[in-house]
Scaffold this motif. Structure first.
Motif, PDB file in Angstrom:
ATOM      1  N   ARG A  41      -3.987  46.521  25.599  1.00  0.00           N
ATOM      2  CA  ARG A  41      -2.735  45.906  26.028  1.00  0.00           C
ATOM      3  C   ARG A  41      -3.098  44.556  26.634  1.00  0.00           C
ATOM      4  NH1 ARG A  41      -0.547  44.417  30.512  1.00  0.00           N
ATOM      5  NH2 ARG A  41      -2.166  45.433  31.701  1.00  0.00           N
ATOM      6  N   THR A  42      -2.393  43.505  26.217  1.00  0.00           N
ATOM      7  CA  THR A  42      -2.631  42.156  26.713  1.00  0.00           C
ATOM      8  C   THR A  42      -1.350  41.637  27.339  1.00  0.00           C
ATOM      9  OG1 THR A  42      -4.211  41.741  24.928  1.00  0.00           O
ATOM     10  CG2 THR A  42      -3.342  39.810  26.087  1.00  0.00           C
ATOM     11  N   ARG A  65      -1.399  23.077  32.810  1.00  0.00           N
ATOM     12  CA  ARG A  65      -1.010  24.441  32.442  1.00  0.00           C
ATOM     13  C   ARG A  65      -1.984  25.417  33.088  1.00  0.00           C
ATOM     14  NH1 ARG A  65       1.543  27.387  27.989  1.00  0.00           N
ATOM     15  NH2 ARG A  65       0.439  29.363  27.689  1.00  0.00           N
ATOM     16  N   TRP A  66      -1.437  26.399  33.811  1.00  0.00           N
ATOM     17  CA  TRP A  66      -2.236  27.480  34.394  1.00  0.00           C
ATOM     18  C   TRP A  66      -1.816  28.777  33.712  1.00  0.00           C
ATOM     19  CZ3 TRP A  66      -0.295  31.714  37.165  1.00  0.00           C
ATOM     20  CH2 TRP A  66      -1.277  32.574  37.652  1.00  0.00           C
ATOM     21  N   GLU A  67      -2.802  29.541  33.274  1.00  0.00           N
ATOM     22  CA  GLU A  67      -2.534  30.789  32.567  1.00  0.00           C
ATOM     23  C   GLU A  67      -3.422  31.889  33.110  1.00  0.00           C
ATOM     24  OE1 GLU A  67      -3.590  32.155  28.138  1.00  0.00           O
ATOM     25  OE2 GLU A  67      -1.955  30.692  28.221  1.00  0.00           O
ATOM     26  N   THR A  68      -2.877  33.082  33.224  1.00  0.00           N
ATOM     27  CA  THR A  68      -3.672  34.251  33.579  1.00  0.00           C
ATOM     28  C   THR A  68      -3.460  35.300  32.500  1.00  0.00           C
ATOM     29  OG1 THR A  68      -4.198  35.851  35.304  1.00  0.00           O
ATOM     30  CG2 THR A  68      -1.890  35.260  35.062  1.00  0.00           C
ATOM     31  N   GLN A  69      -4.524  36.007  32.180  1.00  0.00           N
ATOM     32  CA  GLN A  69      -4.476  37.021  31.128  1.00  0.00           C
ATOM     33  C   GLN A  69      -5.059  38.321  31.657  1.00  0.00           C
ATOM     34  OE1 GLN A  69      -5.638  36.479  26.754  1.00  0.00           O
ATOM     35  NE2 GLN A  69      -7.531  37.219  27.670  1.00  0.00           N
ATOM     36  N   ASP A  70      -4.321  39.413  31.491  1.00  0.00           N
ATOM     37  CA  ASP A  70      -4.793  40.752  31.836  1.00  0.00           C
ATOM     38  C   ASP A  70      -4.986  41.537  30.552  1.00  0.00           C
ATOM     39  OD1 ASP A  70      -4.510  40.338  34.627  1.00  0.00           O
ATOM     40  OD2 ASP A  70      -2.365  40.726  34.452  1.00  0.00           O
ATOM     41  N   LEU A  71      -6.184  42.081  30.375  1.00  0.00           N
ATOM     42  CA  LEU A  71      -6.483  42.932  29.221  1.00  0.00           C
ATOM     43  C   LEU A  71      -6.835  44.320  29.732  1.00  0.00           C
ATOM     44  CD1 LEU A  71      -8.811  40.721  26.988  1.00  0.00           C
ATOM     45  CD2 LEU A  71      -6.540  41.529  26.412  1.00  0.00           C
ATOM     46  N   GLU A  72      -6.296  45.316  29.084  1.00  0.00           N
ATOM     47  CA  GLU A  72      -6.584  46.696  29.452  1.00  0.00           C
ATOM     48  C   GLU A  72      -6.931  47.466  28.182  1.00  0.00           C
ATOM     49  OE1 GLU A  72      -4.182  50.593  31.146  1.00  0.00           O
ATOM     50  OE2 GLU A  72      -3.171  48.659  31.037  1.00  0.00           O
ATOM     51  N   VAL A  73      -8.080  48.136  28.207  1.00  0.00           N
ATOM     52  CA  VAL A  73      -8.474  48.993  27.085  1.00  0.00           C
ATOM     53  C   VAL A  73      -7.870  50.365  27.342  1.00  0.00           C
ATOM     54  CG1 VAL A  73     -10.405  50.011  25.826  1.00  0.00           C
ATOM     55  CG2 VAL A  73     -10.597  47.697  26.746  1.00  0.00           C
ATOM     56  N   ARG A  74      -7.168  50.885  26.377  1.00  0.00           N
ATOM     57  CA  ARG A  74      -6.455  52.153  26.547  1.00  0.00           C
ATOM     58  C   ARG A  74      -7.149  53.272  25.772  1.00  0.00           C
ATOM     59  NH1 ARG A  74      -0.073  50.760  26.827  1.00  0.00           N
ATOM     60  NH2 ARG A  74      -0.206  49.857  28.895  1.00  0.00           N
ATOM     61  N   ASP A  75      -8.412  53.513  26.135  1.00  0.00           N
ATOM     62  CA  ASP A  75      -9.157  54.596  25.507  1.00  0.00           C
ATOM     63  C   ASP A  75      -9.720  55.571  26.543  1.00  0.00           C
ATOM     64  OD1 ASP A  75     -11.153  53.129  26.705  1.00  0.00           O
ATOM     65  OD2 ASP A  75     -12.331  52.815  24.885  1.00  0.00           O
ATOM     66  N   GLY A  76      -9.209  55.488  27.766  1.00  0.00           N
ATOM     67  CA  GLY A  76      -9.680  56.373  28.830  1.00  0.00           C
ATOM     68  C   GLY A  76     -10.888  55.848  29.585  1.00  0.00           C
ATOM     69  N   SER A  77     -11.417  54.692  29.202  1.00  0.00           N
ATOM     70  CA  SER A  77     -12.625  54.148  29.837  1.00  0.00           C
ATOM     71  C   SER A  77     -12.320  53.350  31.102  1.00  0.00           C
ATOM     72  CB  SER A  77     -13.371  53.252  28.844  1.00  0.00           C
ATOM     73  OG  SER A  77     -12.593  52.100  28.541  1.00  0.00           O
ATOM     74  N   ASN A  78     -11.072  53.069  31.369  1.00  0.00           N
ATOM     75  CA  ASN A  78     -10.654  52.259  32.526  1.00  0.00           C
ATOM     76  C   ASN A  78     -11.211  50.846  32.505  1.00  0.00           C
ATOM     77  OD1 ASN A  78      -9.069  54.277  33.719  1.00  0.00           O
ATOM     78  ND2 ASN A  78     -10.901  55.214  34.614  1.00  0.00           N
ATOM     79  N   ARG A  79     -11.525  50.328  31.319  1.00  0.00           N
ATOM     80  CA  ARG A  79     -12.010  48.946  31.216  1.00  0.00           C
ATOM     81  C   ARG A  79     -10.818  48.008  31.321  1.00  0.00           C
ATOM     82  NH1 ARG A  79     -15.310  48.761  25.800  1.00  0.00           N
ATOM     83  NH2 ARG A  79     -13.744  50.301  25.242  1.00  0.00           N
ATOM     84  N   ALA A 112      -8.992  31.941  27.533  1.00  0.00           N
ATOM     85  CA  ALA A 112      -9.625  33.234  27.813  1.00  0.00           C
ATOM     86  C   ALA A 112      -9.930  33.943  26.492  1.00  0.00           C
ATOM     87  CB  ALA A 112      -8.691  34.090  28.662  1.00  0.00           C
ATOM     88  N   PRO A 113     -10.994  34.736  26.441  1.00  0.00           N
ATOM     89  CA  PRO A 113     -11.309  35.454  25.201  1.00  0.00           C
ATOM     90  C   PRO A 113     -10.253  36.518  24.894  1.00  0.00           C
ATOM     91  CG  PRO A 113     -12.836  36.070  26.958  1.00  0.00           C
ATOM     92  CD  PRO A 113     -11.976  34.973  27.490  1.00  0.00           C
ATOM     93  N   THR A 114     -10.056  36.772  23.608  1.00  0.00           N
ATOM     94  CA  THR A 114      -9.083  37.764  23.157  1.00  0.00           C
ATOM     95  C   THR A 114      -9.693  39.163  23.176  1.00  0.00           C
ATOM     96  OG1 THR A 114      -9.743  37.600  20.840  1.00  0.00           O
ATOM     97  CG2 THR A 114      -8.029  36.066  21.628  1.00  0.00           C
ATOM     98  N   ALA A 115      -8.850  40.173  23.010  1.00  0.00           N
ATOM     99  CA  ALA A 115      -9.321  41.561  22.957  1.00  0.00           C
ATOM    100  C   ALA A 115     -10.326  41.740  21.822  1.00  0.00           C
ATOM    101  CB  ALA A 115      -8.131  42.503  22.778  1.00  0.00           C
ATOM    102  N   GLN A 116     -10.082  41.124  20.666  1.00  0.00           N
ATOM    103  CA  GLN A 116     -11.001  41.250  19.538  1.00  0.00           C
ATOM    104  C   GLN A 116     -12.360  40.650  19.865  1.00  0.00           C
ATOM    105  OE1 GLN A 116      -7.873  40.251  19.431  1.00  0.00           O
ATOM    106  NE2 GLN A 116      -6.825  41.044  17.632  1.00  0.00           N
ATOM    107  N   GLU A 117     -12.383  39.507  20.552  1.00  0.00           N
ATOM    108  CA  GLU A 117     -13.650  38.871  20.886  1.00  0.00           C
ATOM    109  C   GLU A 117     -14.432  39.672  21.924  1.00  0.00           C
ATOM    110  OE1 GLU A 117     -12.667  34.177  20.231  1.00  0.00           O
ATOM    111  OE2 GLU A 117     -11.799  35.175  21.970  1.00  0.00           O
ATOM    112  N   LEU A 118     -13.736  40.443  22.742  1.00  0.00           N
ATOM    113  CA  LEU A 118     -14.391  41.224  23.789  1.00  0.00           C
ATOM    114  C   LEU A 118     -14.798  42.624  23.339  1.00  0.00           C
ATOM    115  CD1 LEU A 118     -11.984  40.290  26.705  1.00  0.00           C
ATOM    116  CD2 LEU A 118     -14.350  39.526  26.456  1.00  0.00           C
TER     117      LEU A 118
END
Length: 195
Positions: A41-42, A65-79, A112-118
């Motif tokens: 989820r981004t 321009r100021w931007e903040t990005q929150d990424l959450e991995v939804r596989d139970g790992s709490n990353r 900021a790096p994308t979910a795919q890049e991370l």
């Protein structure tokens, strides 16, 4: 979903411009053998402003321009990962007469790096490559200088444009790790092949 609001403000002394906000929310979930990325989820939030100051035959332009990005991995790992990025630009346009104009601008941008890049780790069937993300990636940074000469003539006018950009390099899905992985998946390699 994604939404953006732009608001022009009334002239404030010699300043004219606008400010706004940009919101983006996305959920990515791949399933089956082709899932090379965990469910993520981004959520991005950004605030920005641009201003122009006219003085005689000069126009001074500024942007932020100021931007903040929150990424959450939804596989139970709490990353989770949160990144901030700040981009700015400044420029001047000089119009010595009715016809010609000369412009110089400089910009520094961050992304900021994308979910795919991370978090990518697996075969990407559509591109015939094996993608490996890197959770240690930092913001991508770019600094550029732009110089242009303009003269409106006919339908399109005449424009000459010179651009110089210095871009920081960092391991990402767009360079070395992907190229090495893609080479190892060539049809002649019996040890690895695409699913």
């Amino acid at each position: 979903w994604e939404t953006r609001v732009d608001l022009r403000h009334e002239k404030l002394g010699p300043l004219e411009g606008a400010f706004g906000a940009h919101l983006h929310h996305s959920t990515l979930r791949a399933e089956g053998e082709e899932a090379y990325l965990p469910a993520t989820r981004t959520f991005r939030r950004a605030l920005f402003g641009i201003e122009e100051l006219r003085h005689g035959n000069m126009r001074w332009q500024f942007g932020l321009r100021w931007e903040t990005q929150d990424l959450e991995v939804r596989d139970g790992s709490n990353r989770r990962r949160e990144d901030d990025a700040l981009s700015s630009s400044a420029g001047v346009v000089w119009s010595p007469g009715e016809v010609w104009s000369f412009a110089v601008s400089a910009a520094h941008t961050q992304r900021a790096p994308t979910a795919q890049e991370l978090f990518a780790d697996g075969s990407h069937v559509a591109t015939r490559s094996y993608e490996i993300g890197d959770e240690n990636l930092r913001r991508e940074r770019s600094t550029g200088l732009d110089v242009s000469v303009r003269r409106p003539t006919g339908v399109d006018g005449m424009k000459a444009h010179v651009q110089m950009v210095k871009k920081s390099t960092r391991p990402s899905l767009r360079n070395a790790p992907i190229l090495r992985a893609a080479r190892s998946l060539s049809p002649g390699n019996p040890t690895m092949k695409l699913a």
